[in-house]
Design an enzyme around this catalytic site. Structure first.
Site, PDB file in Angstrom:
ATOM      1  N   ASP A 110      -3.268   3.229   8.217  1.00  0.00           N
ATOM      2  CA  ASP A 110      -2.116   3.728   7.281  1.00  0.00           C
ATOM      3  C   ASP A 110      -1.886   5.230   7.502  1.00  0.00           C
ATOM      4  OD1 ASP A 110      -1.965   1.031   6.245  1.00  0.00           O
ATOM      5  OD2 ASP A 110      -2.758   1.560   4.357  1.00  0.00           O
ATOM      6  N   HIS A 164       0.921  -1.317   0.223  1.00  0.00           N
ATOM      7  CA  HIS A 164       0.026  -0.056  -0.066  1.00  0.00           C
ATOM      8  C   HIS A 164       0.795   1.304   0.007  1.00  0.00           C
ATOM      9  CE1 HIS A 164      -4.370   1.006   1.225  1.00  0.00           C
ATOM     10  NE2 HIS A 164      -4.081   1.762  -0.039  1.00  0.00           N
ATOM     11  N   ASP A 178      -6.817  -6.555   2.422  1.00  0.00           N
ATOM     12  CA  ASP A 178      -7.092  -7.230   3.469  1.00  0.00           C
ATOM     13  C   ASP A 178      -8.207  -6.598   4.355  1.00  0.00           C
ATOM     14  OD1 ASP A 178      -6.300  -4.712   4.674  1.00  0.00           O
ATOM     15  OD2 ASP A 178      -4.198  -5.252   4.981  1.00  0.00           O
ATOM     16  N   GLU A 202      -2.098  -5.026  -2.222  1.00  0.00           N
ATOM     17  CA  GLU A 202      -1.767  -6.106  -0.943  1.00  0.00           C
ATOM     18  C   GLU A 202      -2.100  -7.380  -1.467  1.00  0.00           C
ATOM     19  OE1 GLU A 202       0.227  -5.638   1.447  1.00  0.00           O
ATOM     20  OE2 GLU A 202       0.391  -3.459   1.702  1.00  0.00           O
ATOM     21  N   ASP A 260      -7.398  -1.819  -0.340  1.00  0.00           N
ATOM     22  CA  ASP A 260      -6.644  -2.820   0.469  1.00  0.00           C
ATOM     23  C   ASP A 260      -7.392  -4.034   0.522  1.00  0.00           C
ATOM     24  OD1 ASP A 260      -5.029  -4.340   2.115  1.00  0.00           O
ATOM     25  OD2 ASP A 260      -3.698  -2.907   2.774  1.00  0.00           O
ATOM     26  N   ASP A 318      -9.658  -0.685   4.092  1.00  0.00           N
ATOM     27  CA  ASP A 318      -8.589  -1.031   4.675  1.00  0.00           C
ATOM     28  C   ASP A 318      -8.878  -1.516   6.026  1.00  0.00           C
ATOM     29  OD1 ASP A 318      -6.018  -1.810   5.221  1.00  0.00           O
ATOM     30  OD2 ASP A 318      -4.977  -0.167   4.154  1.00  0.00           O
ATOM     31  N   HIS A 354      -6.263  -1.539   8.141  1.00  0.00           N
ATOM     32  CA  HIS A 354      -5.583  -0.664   8.723  1.00  0.00           C
ATOM     33  C   HIS A 354      -5.663   0.890   8.299  1.00  0.00           C
ATOM     34  CE1 HIS A 354      -3.766  -4.477   8.123  1.00  0.00           C
ATOM     35  NE2 HIS A 354      -3.404  -4.507   9.368  1.00  0.00           N
ATOM     36  N   HIS A 373       4.190   0.848   4.201  1.00  0.00           N
ATOM     37  CA  HIS A 373       3.007   0.783   3.723  1.00  0.00           C
ATOM     38  C   HIS A 373       1.768   1.111   4.871  1.00  0.00           C
ATOM     39  CE1 HIS A 373       2.157  -3.895   5.306  1.00  0.00           C
ATOM     40  NE2 HIS A 373       2.777  -3.025   6.159  1.00  0.00           N
TER      41      HIS A 373
END
Length: 297
Positions: free
Chosen positions: A124, A97, A226, A269, A224, A120, A122, A137
């Protein structure tokens, strides 16, 4: 959304992450049929190939592999800006990312005032002070909004930073403590996974489009893989349990497509080494096609 040319570029970058292999993500998504699917939707597709990262470079414990990350973002910025100047929609296949710093910087520079929808697990939103891992990332979202690290986006071009009040994070369920504070201070709108449970994705994505798409030219979608629960998307390096369902993910990109406000997109990702029969690559390809207008009926 209005049909236009699509410029696709892969970025073979995995040095922004802790696990290797995500550099093969562009090949996995291509193998899943994304190019053929884009053309079937009626777009004129230009596949610009892949950008390769430097074989070696300098970094620090707080900014791991910084030289390679900055170099590839600089080159992706140039490539993306050229596509925008040719009135094409940039579609970037990651790679980790960290590459979103280069693509979004170009989109913001070209249009002047954009929003961001960041799907995402996360946040980030780290920088070199707040990071717990040093993995870059985890920093691009903050970088494109002027919250650092600035070298990810400032290549001497006088970057145009994105206003965090036009930025939305969706699906977060692993956000660092300091990162959470920084996001609140900046004014980013966050719909974590529990809020999606409460409101439903339909309400959340409509609010996100309103925030990112009002008083802006449009928005960049950074997806992303994930964000999706690992049972459905095992091929990624930073899995977090209990994520978005596949249908929630498709509803999000389908609604984004209907809005007609998406200017550009990253899909990142996807790690084929960790995948099962390219299950995650196929899912990523289909999500891209839905964001570009593929419909069920």
């Amino acid at each position: 959304m209005t049909k236009r040319n699509v410029d696709l570029v892969g970025v073979q970058m995995d040095l922004g992450a802790s696990k290797r292999g995500v550099n093969m993500g562009p090949a996995a998504i291509r193998y899943a049929g994304v190019c053929e699917g884009i053309e079937k939707l009626g777009y004129s597709l230009r596949d610009k190939g892949d950008l390769l990262c430097l074989p070696s470079g300098a970094g620090t414990e707080r900014l791991r592999n910084c030289e390679q990350v900055v170099d590839i973002n600089r080159r992706l910025y140039t490539t993306t800006l050229e596509s925008l100047q040719n009135n094409a929609l940039p579609l970037i296949l990651g790679g980790d990312h960290s590459i979103a710093a280069g693509s979004i910087s170009a989109v913001s520079k070209h249009y002047g005032k954009i929003g961001i929808i960041w799907i995402d697990a996360h946040g980030d939103w780290n920088n070199e002070e707040s990071t717990e891992s040093g993995n870059m990332h985890g920093m691009p979202f903050s970088a494109v909004c002027g919250w650092g690290p600035d070298q990810m986006v400032n290549f001497g071009q006088n970057p145009v930073y994105v206003d965090p009040h036009h930025c939305v994070q969706i699906g977060g369920r692993d956000i660092d403590t300091e990162e959470r504070i920084r996001m609140k201070d900046a004014g980013v709108t966050v719909f974590p996974i529990n809020e999606i449970d409460k409101q439903g994705m339909c309400s959340v994505i409509e609010q996100a489009i309103q925030i990112a798409g009002t008083d802006t030219v449009g928005f960049h979608l950074s997806f992303d893989i994930d964000a999706i629960t690992p049972e459905a998307a095992p091929g990624t390096g930073t899995v977090v349990h209990s994520g978005l369902t596949v249908r929630e993910a498709f509803l999000a990109v389908e609604t984004i497509s209907e809005s007609g406000k998406m200017l550009s997109m990253d899909m990142v990702e996807v790690n084929p080494i960790l995948d099962i029969r390219n299950k995650t690559g196929i899912l990523a390809s289909e999500l891209i096609l839905s964001a570009l207008g593929k419909v069920v009926f």
